[in-house]
Design an enzyme around this catalytic site. Structure first.
Site, PDB file in Angstrom:
ATOM      1  N   LYS A 132       3.867 -17.043   3.262  1.00  0.00           N
ATOM      2  CA  LYS A 132       3.205 -18.177   3.918  1.00  0.00           C
ATOM      3  C   LYS A 132       4.026 -18.721   5.089  1.00  0.00           C
ATOM      4  CE  LYS A 132       4.911 -21.982   1.032  1.00  0.00           C
ATOM      5  NZ  LYS A 132       5.670 -22.645   2.093  1.00  0.00           N
ATOM      6  N   THR A 133       5.352 -18.718   4.962  1.00  0.00           N
ATOM      7  CA  THR A 133       6.191 -19.225   6.058  1.00  0.00           C
ATOM      8  C   THR A 133       6.017 -18.365   7.303  1.00  0.00           C
ATOM      9  OG1 THR A 133       7.816 -20.028   4.452  1.00  0.00           O
ATOM     10  CG2 THR A 133       8.536 -19.850   6.732  1.00  0.00           C
TER      11      THR A 133
ATOM     12  N   ASP B 244       2.198 -27.660   5.724  1.00  0.00           N
ATOM     13  CA  ASP B 244       2.758 -26.752   4.721  1.00  0.00           C
ATOM     14  C   ASP B 244       2.733 -27.433   3.347  1.00  0.00           C
ATOM     15  OD1 ASP B 244       4.011 -24.584   3.583  1.00  0.00           O
ATOM     16  OD2 ASP B 244       6.012 -25.079   4.319  1.00  0.00           O
ATOM     17  N   GLU B 245       2.680 -26.636   2.274  1.00  0.00           N
ATOM     18  CA  GLU B 245       2.696 -27.155   0.894  1.00  0.00           C
ATOM     19  C   GLU B 245       1.664 -28.275   0.709  1.00  0.00           C
ATOM     20  OE1 GLU B 245       4.262 -25.506  -1.156  1.00  0.00           O
ATOM     21  OE2 GLU B 245       6.215 -24.830  -0.459  1.00  0.00           O
TER      22      GLU B 245
ATOM     23  N   GLN C  54       0.971 -23.808  -7.631  1.00  0.00           N
ATOM     24  CA  GLN C  54       2.350 -24.277  -7.568  1.00  0.00           C
ATOM     25  C   GLN C  54       2.423 -25.780  -7.328  1.00  0.00           C
ATOM     26  OE1 GLN C  54       5.256 -21.565  -5.600  1.00  0.00           O
ATOM     27  NE2 GLN C  54       3.461 -20.398  -4.982  1.00  0.00           N
TER      28      GLN C  54
ATOM     29  N   ARG D 274       9.723 -16.924  -9.521  1.00  0.00           N
ATOM     30  CA  ARG D 274      10.985 -16.956  -8.754  1.00  0.00           C
ATOM     31  C   ARG D 274      11.698 -15.609  -8.854  1.00  0.00           C
ATOM     32  NH1 ARG D 274       9.331 -19.730  -5.580  1.00  0.00           N
ATOM     33  NH2 ARG D 274       7.438 -19.466  -6.811  1.00  0.00           N
TER      34      ARG D 274
END
Length: 773
Positions: free
Chosen positions: A33-34, A225-226, A256, A616
């Site tokens: 996504k980044t 973002d997020e 998330q 993770r």
């Protein structure tokens, strides 16, 4: 760099090139996504959009810096500098520097940090003459933060009977007065706290249409973002700013969303298409981080949630190893297993310490893990605060215990003489310190004879009485230590001094965590005492325990090497990735937390937290749970987390399933039952490097080797014979082999070589052994 689009997969490229209109990018874990956000901004600039017209909002300064650096490499540093990019708070503070005068604030208003706001709140409570034990500054500020982030101003609060009644029921009927006084004091000081940066931005955009129009025209393209972590206040600002051009791109993953306790509202991302019916939705479903096994298991977990956006995360990576799930006897056994597995990963898979993370639900769980890692000489770093033994609540209790051993420990004395508060102020302490130097006596000695020195020091009678009460309390603890074990004394100290009471009164998440930590240090003391009683030449004394703590503290400060195992809560792990991840404490009422099982929404957030933990991991993931755990000095039986049942066995390798299980004495024939459990995955431990057989130690004078001894088998309560070569299980040391026996009558000792804990010499009268074979 004109070929940057070639670095993207098809959905990523589609998200980058869809520049006009509302867009929601559902980005699965590890899906890049980044990269999408970065290249989307670069693409806008390449298309001719002025960087001044682009607003990019993130949740951390680190994320903003990384994105700006990447964009610079594509479009050049000069263009990247003109972007409005940063955290919500930093960007809105920048807007308020220009617009705050409209609200009566100076343009150079001060931004109060946490310590500043606590200081202001203490003054407010003093002015209102309110009891700080009821109106605790941190709790009151937490409440005000909730109100502000839901756009409930002082006026709105006083017009809402339900809010007033709720605070009255919480024994804080003057909450409205506190809120008003706090806001007034900040305003008079020309200051805003972090929540004000959102609240006042909303206010200026709402009250002044021309300001809203100006920034709508400025920010023609907005990226967030997020998005799943936005609260109500942030959501409204973004919606207002984007309402003219609607070139709004939000990126996030509902799976998330784990910050509800901070005010994050998952409805913001789930309802995006209702807010923007013509929105385009693109799912980034290819995971570049993890193995097929990890991705498959994670998908099965999150599929149990009803409230979610549809997506199918997949990966082209290798299948990878199955996920071991270790059934531990106790939390100490769990910690030893994790430490031994880390050692094996580093030897067999050539991983470095920094490649490995241990994730837990609560901070208190780190204590047992830290002890096990130290015994293996594995360096580690605890994230999100200090190491367990460096935490304030731990150091407070340890200071009381240190004073019982060494009355001249001035540092310990000064730390706790007025904590919890007992009305002994700094002026009094200064006088005692000066007197100590002039009389060449320790402060403790002066306190023991406070009546004799009172006139010389210049203390009033009430203060002298408080000091006398304190020293009497300490002396009572020292007397108790003479005929009670360390755990009983430590528990009595924690209760009598008010340490437990003080922490129980703080119902913020931080306060609850500190209470759990205090519980855990008492558990540690209990475990230490039990272990030492079973060992030949064990030392269950208070000085022995404090020596252990001191060594632990020294180990924490041993070096600053970056190559360390990472220990952290799952919340702190969000956004990070590691080649190997251990998720510990997967038990009901721990993970999921018993505090979050009241509603489906709370349970689903706990499940999302588990999903975040598992995703993770890149190559290796392991999970553990314990069948019993120390809580307030008692062994409490635990059940495996319901989340483990939600994963297909094809992804898992169940380990140590039979440990601690009672023998079936019912007499029933197992063939009566239709279900066949013979296919439950079994495990055989990897054979460690060949160990030389232990050479039996020569018995001391007076002790003769014996061939066998009778013990009460802890597995079934029956008397059994123990002899060299028997395989036994111990509740703290795990599985081991009896090497030799020595002694006579009721004083027989066994030398046992344990798989993980090494060689131990146990007194059979006290050792809790289960004979396996």
């Amino acid at each position: 760099m004109k070929n940057y689009l070639d670095e993207l997969n098809e959905p990523q490229r589609e998200a980058v090139e869809a520049t006009e209109g509302p867009l929601m990018v559902i980005a699965g874990a590890g899906s890049g996504k980044t990269r999408v956000l970065t290249f989307r901004i670069a693409h806008l600039i390449e298309k001719g959009v002025d960087p001044f017209n682009i607003l990019s909002l993130t949740f951390t300064n680190k994320a903003a810096r990384e994105m700006k650096d990447r964009i610079s490499k594509v479009v050049g540093a000069n263009e990247a500098k003109n972007l409005w990019m940063g955290t919500f708070h930093s960007v809105f503070a920048r807007i308020l520097r220009v617009e705050a005068t409209r609200l009566g604030y100076p343009s150079d208003f001060t931004i109060y940090d946490t310590q500043d706001t606590q200081s202001v709140m203490k003054k407010v409570l003093e002015e209102l003459q309110l009891d700080k034990d009821i109106y605790k500054p941190k709790q009151v500020l937490h409440r005000i933060s909730q109100l502000k982030n839901n756009l409930i101003t002082v006026r709105a609060y006083h017009n809402n009977p339900e809010l007033i009644e709720a605070d009255a029921a919480a024994m804080r009927p003057k909450m409205g007065d506190v809120y008003r006084a706090y806001v007034d004091r900040c305003f008079k000081s020309g200051a805003m706290d972090f929540d004000d940066l959102l609240l006042r931005t909303n206010e200026v955009l709402t009250r002044f249409p021309e300001v809203l129009a100006k920034y709508q025209e400025r920010f023609k393209y907005i990226l967030v973002d997020e998005y799943q972590d936005t609260n109500h206040s942030q959501y409204l600002i973004v919606k207002a700013l984007a309402s003219r051009y609607e070139n709004l791109c939000v990126v996030g993953d509902d799976a998330q969303s784990i910050y509800a306790f901070r005010g994050a509202n998952i409805r913001n991302i789930l309802s995006f298409q209702q807010d923007y019916p013509d929105a385009k939705v693109i799912a980034l479903e290819q995971n570049y981080r993890s193995t097929k096994t990890i991705v498959g298991a994670a998908n099965q977990i999150i599929a149990q949630n009803k409230d979610q956006l549809e997506k199918n995360v997949w990966t082209a990576n290798d299948q990878g190893q199955t996920i071991p799930i270790y059934r531990a006897l106790t939390d100490a056994d769990e910690a030893r297993y994790v430490a031994s597995q880390i050692w094996e990963l580093e030897i067999n898979e050539h991983l470095k310490h920094q490649d490995i993370a241990i994730l837990y639900r609560t901070n208190a769980q780190s204590r047992a893990i830290e002890e096990a890692l130290r015994k293996r000489n594995l360096p580690y770093r605890v994230f999100g605060g200090t190491s367990f033994f460096q935490r304030k609540e731990i150091k407070d209790l340890v200071a009381y215990l240190r004073l019982l051993i060494n009355q001249n420990d001035e540092e310990a004395l000064l730390r706790i003489i007025n904590y919890p508060a007992r009305g002994i102020g700094q002026t009094t302490l200064n006088k005692l310190t000066v007197a100590s130097g002039e009389l060449d006596k320790s402060i403790y000695e002066i306190l023991e004879n406070i009546g004799q020195y009172n006139s010389k020091i210049g203390l009033n009678k009430p203060t002298s009485q408080k000091l006398n009460d304190f020293i009497t309390m300490i002396k009572s603890f020292k007397v108790m230590l003479q005929n009670h074990d360390v755990y009983e004394v430590a528990t009595h100290v924690a209760k009598t001094t008010g340490l437990i009471k003080t922490l129980k009164e703080d119902d913020t998440p931080e306060g609850i965590s500190r209470l759990e930590n205090l519980q855990e240090i008492l558990n540690s003391i209990q475990g230490y005492v039990e272990e030492q009683k079973q060992l030949d030449e064990g030392d269950p004394s208070l000085s022995g325990f404090l020596e252990n703590v001191a060594l632990a503290t020294d180990a924490d400060n041993s070096d600053d090497d970056e190559n360390k195992v990472s220990l952290m809560t799952v919340h702190l792990a969000k956004g990070l990735e590691f080649p190997a991840v251990f998720i510990v404490g997967l038990e009901e009422n721990l993970f999921p937390s018993m505090m979050n099982l009241n509603t489906r929404q709370e349970l689903e957030e706990e499940r999302r937290l588990f999903y975040v933990a598992l995703t993770r991991a890149e190559k290796f993931a392991q999970m553990t749970y314990s069948v019993s755990r120390f809580r307030w000095g008692k062994i409490v039986d635990s059940e495996p987390s319901r989340f483990l049942e939600e994963i297909d066995d094809k992804y898992l390798e169940w380990k140590n399933l039979n440990a601690g299980l009672p023998i079936n004495k019912s007499g029933l024939n197992a063939n009566l039952f239709e279900d066949d459990y013979s296919q439950v995955p079994k495990f055989e431990r990897k054979k460690p490097e060949e160990k030389k057989p232990a050479t039996p130690l020569k018995p001391k004078a007076g002790f003769k080797p014996v061939a066998q001894a009778n013990i009460i088998n802890q597995m079934n309560g029956e008397s059994v014979e123990l002899s060299a070569g028997k395989i036994v299980m111990h509740d703290r040391f795990g599985k081991g082999k009896v090497i030799s026996l020595e002694g006579e009558m009721d004083n027989v000792k066994a030398t046992v070589l344990f798989d993980n804990a090494g060689e131990k010499k146990l007194l059979l009268n006290f050792a809790k052994l289960k004979v396996i074979s």
